[in-house]
Write a protein that holds these residues in place. Structure first.
Motif, PDB file in Angstrom:
ATOM      1  N   ILE A 167     -21.406  75.195  15.782  1.00  0.00           N
ATOM      2  CA  ILE A 167     -21.965  75.583  17.080  1.00  0.00           C
ATOM      3  C   ILE A 167     -21.004  75.292  18.225  1.00  0.00           C
ATOM      4  O   ILE A 167     -20.762  76.156  19.082  1.00  0.00           O
ATOM      5  N   VAL A 168     -20.436  74.083  18.256  1.00  0.00           N
ATOM      6  CA  VAL A 168     -19.561  73.713  19.378  1.00  0.00           C
ATOM      7  C   VAL A 168     -18.400  74.694  19.555  1.00  0.00           C
ATOM      8  O   VAL A 168     -18.121  75.121  20.689  1.00  0.00           O
ATOM      9  N   PRO A 169     -17.711  75.111  18.484  1.00  0.00           N
ATOM     10  CA  PRO A 169     -16.578  76.027  18.705  1.00  0.00           C
ATOM     11  C   PRO A 169     -16.960  77.382  19.281  1.00  0.00           C
ATOM     12  O   PRO A 169     -16.104  78.062  19.859  1.00  0.00           O
ATOM     13  N   LEU A 170     -18.209  77.813  19.109  1.00  0.00           N
ATOM     14  CA  LEU A 170     -18.551  79.151  19.604  1.00  0.00           C
ATOM     15  C   LEU A 170     -19.259  79.144  20.962  1.00  0.00           C
ATOM     16  O   LEU A 170     -19.592  80.199  21.504  1.00  0.00           O
ATOM     17  N   LEU A 171     -19.472  77.961  21.541  1.00  0.00           N
ATOM     18  CA  LEU A 171     -20.194  77.908  22.810  1.00  0.00           C
ATOM     19  C   LEU A 171     -19.486  78.686  23.914  1.00  0.00           C
ATOM     20  O   LEU A 171     -20.135  79.276  24.783  1.00  0.00           O
ATOM     21  N   SER A 172     -18.164  78.675  23.890  1.00  0.00           N
ATOM     22  CA  SER A 172     -17.420  79.412  24.918  1.00  0.00           C
ATOM     23  C   SER A 172     -17.583  80.921  24.775  1.00  0.00           C
ATOM     24  O   SER A 172     -17.249  81.673  25.689  1.00  0.00           O
ATOM     25  N   GLN A 173     -18.096  81.383  23.634  1.00  0.00           N
ATOM     26  CA  GLN A 173     -18.291  82.815  23.411  1.00  0.00           C
ATOM     27  C   GLN A 173     -19.684  83.295  23.829  1.00  0.00           C
ATOM     28  O   GLN A 173     -19.962  84.491  23.781  1.00  0.00           O
ATOM     29  N   ILE A 174     -20.543  82.369  24.212  1.00  0.00           N
ATOM     30  CA  ILE A 174     -21.895  82.749  24.631  1.00  0.00           C
ATOM     31  C   ILE A 174     -21.895  82.990  26.134  1.00  0.00           C
ATOM     32  O   ILE A 174     -21.595  82.096  26.921  1.00  0.00           O
ATOM     33  N   ARG A 175     -22.227  84.197  26.535  1.00  0.00           N
ATOM     34  CA  ARG A 175     -22.215  84.570  27.941  1.00  0.00           C
ATOM     35  C   ARG A 175     -23.625  84.464  28.535  1.00  0.00           C
ATOM     36  O   ARG A 175     -24.602  84.882  27.907  1.00  0.00           O
ATOM     37  N   PRO A 176     -23.727  83.926  29.741  1.00  0.00           N
ATOM     38  CA  PRO A 176     -25.055  83.791  30.370  1.00  0.00           C
ATOM     39  C   PRO A 176     -25.735  85.144  30.554  1.00  0.00           C
ATOM     40  O   PRO A 176     -25.086  86.169  30.797  1.00  0.00           O
ATOM     41  N   GLY A 177     -27.049  85.139  30.448  1.00  0.00           N
ATOM     42  CA  GLY A 177     -27.849  86.313  30.757  1.00  0.00           C
ATOM     43  C   GLY A 177     -27.925  87.356  29.675  1.00  0.00           C
ATOM     44  O   GLY A 177     -28.539  88.413  29.873  1.00  0.00           O
ATOM     45  N   ARG A 178     -27.336  87.107  28.501  1.00  0.00           N
ATOM     46  CA  ARG A 178     -27.310  88.131  27.458  1.00  0.00           C
ATOM     47  C   ARG A 178     -28.185  87.799  26.257  1.00  0.00           C
ATOM     48  O   ARG A 178     -28.323  88.618  25.347  1.00  0.00           O
ATOM     49  N   ALA A 179     -28.764  86.625  26.216  1.00  0.00           N
ATOM     50  CA  ALA A 179     -29.605  86.259  25.080  1.00  0.00           C
ATOM     51  C   ALA A 179     -30.885  87.099  25.088  1.00  0.00           C
ATOM     52  O   ALA A 179     -31.380  87.515  26.138  1.00  0.00           O
ATOM     53  N   ARG A 180     -31.419  87.331  23.892  1.00  0.00           N
ATOM     54  CA  ARG A 180     -32.651  88.111  23.726  1.00  0.00           C
ATOM     55  C   ARG A 180     -33.632  87.302  22.881  1.00  0.00           C
ATOM     56  O   ARG A 180     -33.217  86.586  21.958  1.00  0.00           O
ATOM     57  N   SER A 181     -34.907  87.433  23.178  1.00  0.00           N
ATOM     58  CA  SER A 181     -35.923  86.792  22.345  1.00  0.00           C
ATOM     59  C   SER A 181     -37.034  87.791  22.046  1.00  0.00           C
ATOM     60  O   SER A 181     -37.366  88.643  22.873  1.00  0.00           O
ATOM     61  N   VAL A 182     -37.582  87.669  20.847  1.00  0.00           N
ATOM     62  CA  VAL A 182     -38.674  88.536  20.397  1.00  0.00           C
ATOM     63  C   VAL A 182     -39.734  87.657  19.765  1.00  0.00           C
ATOM     64  O   VAL A 182     -39.425  86.799  18.922  1.00  0.00           O
ATOM     65  N   GLU A 183     -40.975  87.828  20.171  1.00  0.00           N
ATOM     66  CA  GLU A 183     -42.070  87.079  19.563  1.00  0.00           C
ATOM     67  C   GLU A 183     -42.524  87.788  18.294  1.00  0.00           C
ATOM     68  O   GLU A 183     -42.769  88.997  18.291  1.00  0.00           O
ATOM     69  N   LEU A 184     -42.641  87.036  17.226  1.00  0.00           N
ATOM     70  CA  LEU A 184     -43.044  87.555  15.927  1.00  0.00           C
ATOM     71  C   LEU A 184     -44.459  87.057  15.637  1.00  0.00           C
ATOM     72  O   LEU A 184     -44.691  86.230  14.759  1.00  0.00           O
ATOM     73  N   GLY A 185     -45.393  87.526  16.412  1.00  0.00           N
ATOM     74  CA  GLY A 185     -46.746  87.012  16.303  1.00  0.00           C
ATOM     75  C   GLY A 185     -46.985  85.931  17.337  1.00  0.00           C
ATOM     76  O   GLY A 185     -46.251  85.782  18.313  1.00  0.00           O
ATOM     77  N   GLU A 186     -48.044  85.133  17.133  1.00  0.00           N
ATOM     78  CA  GLU A 186     -48.457  84.147  18.126  1.00  0.00           C
ATOM     79  C   GLU A 186     -47.631  82.875  18.100  1.00  0.00           C
ATOM     80  O   GLU A 186     -47.585  82.148  19.096  1.00  0.00           O
ATOM     81  N   ARG A 187     -46.980  82.571  16.976  1.00  0.00           N
ATOM     82  CA  ARG A 187     -46.333  81.255  16.853  1.00  0.00           C
ATOM     83  C   ARG A 187     -44.899  81.324  16.345  1.00  0.00           C
ATOM     84  O   ARG A 187     -44.305  80.277  16.084  1.00  0.00           O
ATOM     85  N   ALA A 188     -44.344  82.495  16.210  1.00  0.00           N
ATOM     86  CA  ALA A 188     -42.981  82.621  15.692  1.00  0.00           C
ATOM     87  C   ALA A 188     -42.149  83.477  16.635  1.00  0.00           C
ATOM     88  O   ALA A 188     -42.668  84.366  17.321  1.00  0.00           O
TER      89      ALA A 188
END
Length: 617
Positions: free
Chosen positions: A528-549
């Protein structure tokens, strides 16, 4: 060898001419210096310098000399900038020459923020001895666990023998119950020698209720128009505020320069009232960045219930302008509701849609970015944080607040079952945000962490009553008889029962938890630590898979993505597509196989990495 001393315009400073004593006492017309030694004492008048300042240089005063100030021939008070007060907050201060400590870690430059894995600890309960020296004996354990930074709860001198530290009244003096100033420096130096950063929790929003004499002779320390839950606010923007601001600015620089700390965590800054510009938080950060921050990695962290994203902004190069990060209460609260079902107090804001709040916190930082907060009477809370990187938000499942502010100080291992807890731990420890552990959580320590203090009799009775009344609004404690069962914070047993039980460390259940944490943190360091510099703000996506996932995906600038799948419920979720890439971790051994068949098992977390280029050596 390196010898450090932070120069400041108040307090006692050892110079070539002797020790210079200086006090700001605008309400006094006369101040005398009392020098106290074995079998003898002397009282010397101090010169009035104007604008409330008094000074005296004494050639005979050496390191170890005890001293106090007498105000207008009456009350004797310790130095508010005392470097050490071995006889507690009402006793005399001691002259300290910090240059007598020889640092051997002059090559230490700290560590980048992206490598932070923080371990919050309270010195008095971390070890049976409760001292700086005893804490140093646990450093190898923390390194082996995968921790990279200690975050020490406040050590500023507090009244009595036991306290969380947030009732400090002498902010420059490490509390003598933990050892000497040199003992604290030795702990920091030992930590540096093992590659560990050391952060200190500091309190700039109030003084404690016992031993604060500033009200008597330096009333301008307190605002006439701003108030806090503890009474009058610190005066950062009124008349004479310059001297008050300098007192706290020098305190921050003192800890960073004289003690070579790697960072500070500023407690509850939402209770700091300052209408000036730059405000005290901005000025403090600027002074640190232009001072010790120019020579080594210095990290500043906030606790801020207001979710003020403006303090966390970055430059184009991704460097923090002021503060590296803020404790992310939103992430914690949403996870806690999902794990426990609790909805009292501030948890009510998350109870209706905890998964939605969790998803937003993971992809954008804050869950509340200006929306009304029912718990706060419908007032808007927060500022937009979507454009901030994950590194601006410290993630955690437990802290001193979230454990100790419970009526009985229960830890999550006592509130939920192992499988749900493992799912949440795997989520927090491998998420892009820097994780924080609260001491003992990594081995499911069976002892609680409770609120404790040691005030004088009259104040102690009020604190005990007030502590129990805090819970009157909770359904569980509506009955006064039930509230009487809440441990007395002033009882010595409450403190002693809060000490970590290290004897269980090798018992199978606790050893398994420690191994689980250790293995996840090793994965974090490797992948995880080596790739943190590759994560750009504002581009993450989330999807709810039902009520709890839910599924959260962080695209990487080099191609590919880091993906989280987490089912935080007891029901199997079907029709789930396996993310692209390599499986990094699964909180349960059966989870990855189930996902191959499109099923997301109950209470499980999985992490996948699809990388277009190598992210580790």
């Amino acid at each position: 060898m390196l010898h450090t001393m932070h120069e400041m315009p108040f307090g006692a400073a050892v110079t070539a001419e002797g020790t210079r004593f200086r006090l700001w006492a605008p309400a006094a017309t006369r101040v005398d210096l009392l020098l106290e030694g074995p079998g003898e004492s002397s009282e010397l008048p101090m010169a009035a310098l104007g604008e409330g300042w008094f000074q005296r240089v004494v050639a005979e005063a050496k390191p170890g000399t005890r001293y106090r100030f007498r105000l207008d021939g009456g009350l004797c008070v310790p130095d508010p900038a005392s470097r050490w007060n071995p006889d507690d907050v009402h006793g005399p201060s001691v002259v300290v020459d910090p240059r007598q400590f020889a640092w051997s870690d002059q090559g230490w430059r700290g560590r980048p923020w992206e490598e932070a894995v923080i371990y919050e600890l309270h010195l008095g309960t971390f070890t049976p001895e409760g001292s700086f020296r005893a804490a140093a004996d646990k450093l190898d354990y923390l390194v082996e666990l995968g921790v990279t930074a200690l975050e020490i709860m406040p050590v500023a001198d507090f009244p009595g023998r036991r306290n969380w530290g947030y009732d400090g009244v002498l902010p420059f003096a490490p509390d003598a119950s933990y050892g000497t100033p040199d003992d604290f420096k030795a702990l920091i130096q030992a930590a540096h020698g093992k590659g560990l950063m050391v952060f200190l929790d500091v309190v700039y929003n109030h003084f404690g209720p016992e031993g604060n004499y500033l009200y008597v002779y330096a009333r301008p320390f307190f605002s006439r128009r701003h108030h806090t839950p503890w009474g009058s606010a610190i005066n950062f923007d009124g008349e004479d505020a310059r001297t008050v601001r300098d007192f706290f600015l020098h305190n921050a620089l003192y800890w960073l320069e004289e003690y070579r700390l790697d960072g500070l965590r500023l407690d509850a800054v939402h209770t700091i009232a300052d209408d000036s510009r730059p405000d005290i938080l901005e000025e403090l950060a600027e002074r640190v960045r232009s001072g010790p921050g120019r020579e080594r990695h210095i990290h500043l962290i906030l606790e801020n219930d207001a979710n003020a994203a403006r303090y966390l902004t970055r430059t184009r190069e991704g460097v923090a302008r002021h503060y590296e990060a803020q404790w992310n209460d939103d992430l914690h609260h949403a996870l806690h509701v999902l794990l426990t079902g609790e909805s009292d107090g501030y948890y009510q804001d998350y109870a209706a849609t905890p998964l939605a709040h969790l998803g937003r916190a993971l992809r954008e930082g804050f869950a509340f970015q200006g929306e009304p907060s029912p718990y706060r009477g419908g007032r808007p809370r927060g500022e937009p944080s979507r454009e901030l990187p994950p590194s601006a938000f410290v993630a955690f499942l437990q802290t001193h607040d979230q454990v100790g502010n419970r009526a009985f100080g229960e830890r999550l291992a006592q509130l939920t079952q192992p499988r749900p807890l493992r799912a949440a731990v795997a989520l927090v420890l491998l998420a892009p945000s820097p994780p924080l552990l609260f001491m003992g959580e990594e081995f499911a320590c069976p002892t609680p962490f409770r609120y404790f203090c040691d005030f004088g009799p009259e104040l102690a009775a009020a604190v005990t009553f007030g502590r129990r009344e805090e819970f009157a609004g909770f359904a569980r404690f509506a009955d006064p008889a039930v509230r009487e069962t809440i441990p007395d914070p002033c009882a010595p047993a409450t403190f002693l029962e809060s000490k970590l039980n290290w004897e269980v460390l090798d018992w199978p259940r606790h050893a398994q938890w420690r191994a689980f944490y250790r293995d996840l943190l090793a994965l974090r360091q490797r992948w995880i630590v080596p790739l943190l510099s590759q994560i750009r703000p504002g581009r993450a996506r989330s999807v709810e898979l039902g009520e709890r996932a839910l599924q959260v995906t962080w695209p990487l600038s080099g191609g590919g993505a880091l993906t989280l799948l987490s089912n935080l419920g007891s029901q199997l979720v079907t029709g789930v597509e396996r993310p692209a890439g390599e499986l990094l971790a699964a909180s349960e051994g059966d989870a990855a196989g189930a996902l191959e068949a499109g099923r997301l098992a109950p209470w499980c977390t999985l992490w996948y990495l699809a990388a277009a280029e190598p992210v580790h050596a």
